[in-house]
Design an enzyme around this catalytic site. Structure first.
Site, short mmCIF file in Angstrom:
data_model
loop_
_atom_site.label_atom_id
_atom_site.label_comp_id
_atom_site.label_asym_id
_atom_site.label_seq_id
_atom_site.Cartn_x
_atom_site.Cartn_y
_atom_site.Cartn_z
N LYS A 1 0.60 -14.02 9.98
CA LYS A 1 0.54 -12.91 9.03
C LYS A 1 -0.78 -12.99 8.26
O LYS A 1 -1.21 -14.06 7.87
CB LYS A 1 1.73 -13.00 8.07
CG LYS A 1 1.91 -11.79 7.16
CD LYS A 1 3.19 -11.91 6.31
CE LYS A 1 3.45 -10.68 5.47
NZ LYS A 1 4.69 -10.80 4.67
N SER B 1 7.80 -6.73 4.94
CA SER B 1 6.38 -6.54 5.08
C SER B 1 5.74 -7.25 6.28
O SER B 1 4.63 -6.90 6.68
CB SER B 1 5.68 -7.03 3.81
OG SER B 1 5.79 -8.44 3.69
N SER C 1 11.11 -10.01 3.65
CA SER C 1 9.97 -9.59 4.47
C SER C 1 9.84 -10.31 5.81
O SER C 1 9.01 -9.92 6.63
CB SER C 1 8.67 -9.78 3.69
OG SER C 1 8.48 -8.70 2.80
#
Lengths: 99, 484
Positions: free
Chosen positions: B79, B154, B178
């Site tokens: 990420k 997310s 997330s």
């Protein structure tokens, strides 16, 4: 009754160093009001004797030996700076500004 | 799993034995990225050259007889809020566009030491604020299971990368769901570990009392192996738990005989799609058939989780994001004075959702409102912890939906509050600091459904035992091949 006013939003944006256009102020005021209104469901709870939780895992006084370890070099620390000069971060005028 | 894709543990075993080269593994995944990435947009940056070089080094070390580690030659996607030395790290924000970190996050160093090979940095909602990966400054990520739909967020890029076979494993971060919600939307396994189990040194902060790094994988075994690699105390993170991390992989086959499983009543009704609750009940039946005892349990305070979260997380974010001031790194918009420069830089650099949360947090912390909002939210947090504690006196793990619905269409949700409701099942865990994970279990109209397994702090072993049992019992469609 709305929970946050247009003036509150303008004030908060100033505190947060954000500039909002007029139409943005209206949009954000409505959206923040809806969120705060939803959050108001906790008003039904009796919280008088409940202690606050700020952190989910009970760690206190995390200490280490007071010894110098590896750190970033001055050059590496400044490498991403928008402006640097003489080994320091350079910013526009500060002195003489209104607080 | 994508057609032809292998699990991480299979790849590592073959690379370690010398029967397959890390270079061929990396080339295969880079080819898959090249084919499907234009329709998925999982990545902000693909680090193909660095991946090939790292693979060649793994092959050289295998040939020299070195122990390369438990993830030898395994491609991984990271990420883009995890700092990577020499590789841009943006948080999908204009304010950090082009920023190159001067150090690696601890998890990144641990992965490299375990032989894993990063193939790139994945897209996210800006600063991890969102539930659809539509809030990225660099455009939305699409769900590989159906590219008209969002991957969740997310950590949508990391979930999509694994679902599309771009890498067998990836890392995300989970502040209110997330990792778990995108895992559910994309039909992969996603784990939020116990708060403090995985070092956050080098994770760009959103809400510090809630943030935790965790794995995505196509199998429960891969997720457990990845968690073992990244877990453990780190002196660079003062919130890191100073105890040895639990061994998980060796317990995956222990079964669920005698485990007590509670279905959370409050997360099975209002606001949850009936098809999703049906899958959760089928999952519970499967656990009962495998020898667990299953009952419903009430955890009343979880219904106040969303309210507490949307005061606490923005409050912490407003403080954490004060560092983006155009002085030391990131975007600077020139102006006559420093204060005007800061205002201009932050106004140009942050997207609307980030601004919304900074303002909400600033308001909740401001004079005259602190007690009414932030103070009260912290007390509600205590109630949530207490109610979980009571439930875990009677149950080893809890079960709920991961997300209220399956993946929705790109552009379908405009209202912030409606978007926040995606996280009603996942947020309570973050507030309590507990671990939880999403396991694919069946579908609704062809879209994956995730079942959430929750456990008390450091309860990763029973959580993974239940996850392994669910994986074994899940309908074949849960991990259907990607068609994009």
């Amino acid at each position: 009754m709305s929970r946050i006013s247009r003036d509150d939003v303008v004030h908060v944006a100033r505190l947060a160093r954000l500039e909002l256009a007029d139409d943005q102020i209206d949009t954000f005021t409505g959206q923040l009001d809806a969120i705060l209104d939803h959050a108001a469901d906790v008003e039904a709870l009796d919280l008088a004797d409940v202690p606050p939780t700020s952190h989910p895992y009970p760690l206190v006084n995390v200490l280490r030996a007071d010894e110098v370890g590896p750190t970033l070099s001055n050059e590496a620390a400044l490498a991403a700076a928008p402006r640097a000069e003489d080994g320091r971060f350079r910013v526009p005028t500060i002195l003489g500004e209104a607080p | 799993m994508t057609a032809g894709a292998q699990s991480a543990v299979t790849i590592a075993a073959e690379v370690r034995s010398g029967s397959r080269s890390a270079s061929s593994v990396v080339d295969e995944h880079l080819a898959r990225i090249e084919g499907a990435e234009p329709s998925v947009h999982a990545f902000n940056e693909v680090t193909a050259d660095a991946a090939r070089a790292a693979a060649a080094e793994v092959d050289r070390r295998v040939a020299a007889g070195d122990d390369v580690g438990p993830l030898a030659g395994v491609p991984i996607a990271l990420k883009d809020n995890l700092c990577t030395l020499g590789v841009p790290t943006t948080c999908s924000s204009r304010i950090l566009e082009g920023w190159v970190p001067p150090y690696d996050a601890t998890v990144v160093s641990r992965l490299a030491a375990a032989g894993a090979i990063s193939v790139g940095k994945t897209n996210l909602d800006e600063f991890a604020m969102g539930s659809s990966t539509e809030n990225s400054a660099f455009g939305p990520t699409r769900n590989p299971r159906d590219t008209s739909r969002v991957p969740g967020g997310s950590s949508g890029g990391s979930a999509a990368a694994v679902a599309a076979g771009f890498a067998p494993i990836s890392l995300g971060s989970d502040t209110g769901g997330s990792i778990r919600q995108p895992a559910a939307f994309c039909g992969v396994v996603g784990v939020k570990p116990t708060y403090g189990l995985v070092s956050r040194y080098g994770l760009i902060a959103f809400a510090s009392s809630l943030d935790q790094i965790g794995p995505f994988a196509t199998t429960v075994h891969d997720a457990a192996q990845l968690l073992e690699v990244i877990a453990g105390h780190d002196p660079y993170d003062a919130t890191s738990i100073p105890e040895p991390a639990p061994s998980i992989v060796e317990h995956l086959d222990d079964g669920v005989q005698g485990l007590r499983v509670g279905i959370v009543t409050e997360l099975m009704g209002d606001g949850i799609s009936p098809a999703v609750t049906a899958r959760v009940r089928e999952a519970a039946d499967a656990l009962a058939a495998a020898g667990a005892t299953v009952e419903e349990v009430s955890v009343p305070a979880v219904t106040y989780g969303l309210s507490a979260y949307y005061l606490i997380a923005p409050a912490e974010a407003s403080s954490n994001l004060a560092r983006y001031d155009g002085v030391r790194y990131g975007l600077r918009v020139d102006a006559a004075t420093t204060n005007e420069m800061m205002v201009a830089s932050r106004t140009a650099g942050f997207g609307d959702e980030v601004k919304r949360r900074i303002m909400l947090g600033t308001y909740a912390l401001s004079a005259g409102y602190y007690d009414a909002f932030y103070g009260k939210a912290q007390k509600v947090r205590t109630l949530i912890c207490r109610d979980f504690e009571a439930a875990y006196e009677r149950f080893d793990v809890l079960l709920s939906p991961t997300a209220p619905t399956t993946a929705f269409e790109v552009g379908a949700i405009h209202d912030p509050l409606t978007m926040y409701l995606n996280d009603i099942c996942t947020i309570p865990t973050n507030l309590a600091g507990h671990p939880a994970m999403s396991v694919p279990f069946g579908t609704d109209e062809g879209l994956p459904v995730g079942v959430q397994v929750l456990a008390p702090s450091l309860g990763e072993v029973p959580m993974f035992r239940v996850a392994a049992a669910l994986e074994a019992a899940a309908p074949a469609s849960s991990t259907a091949e990607v068609t994009s």
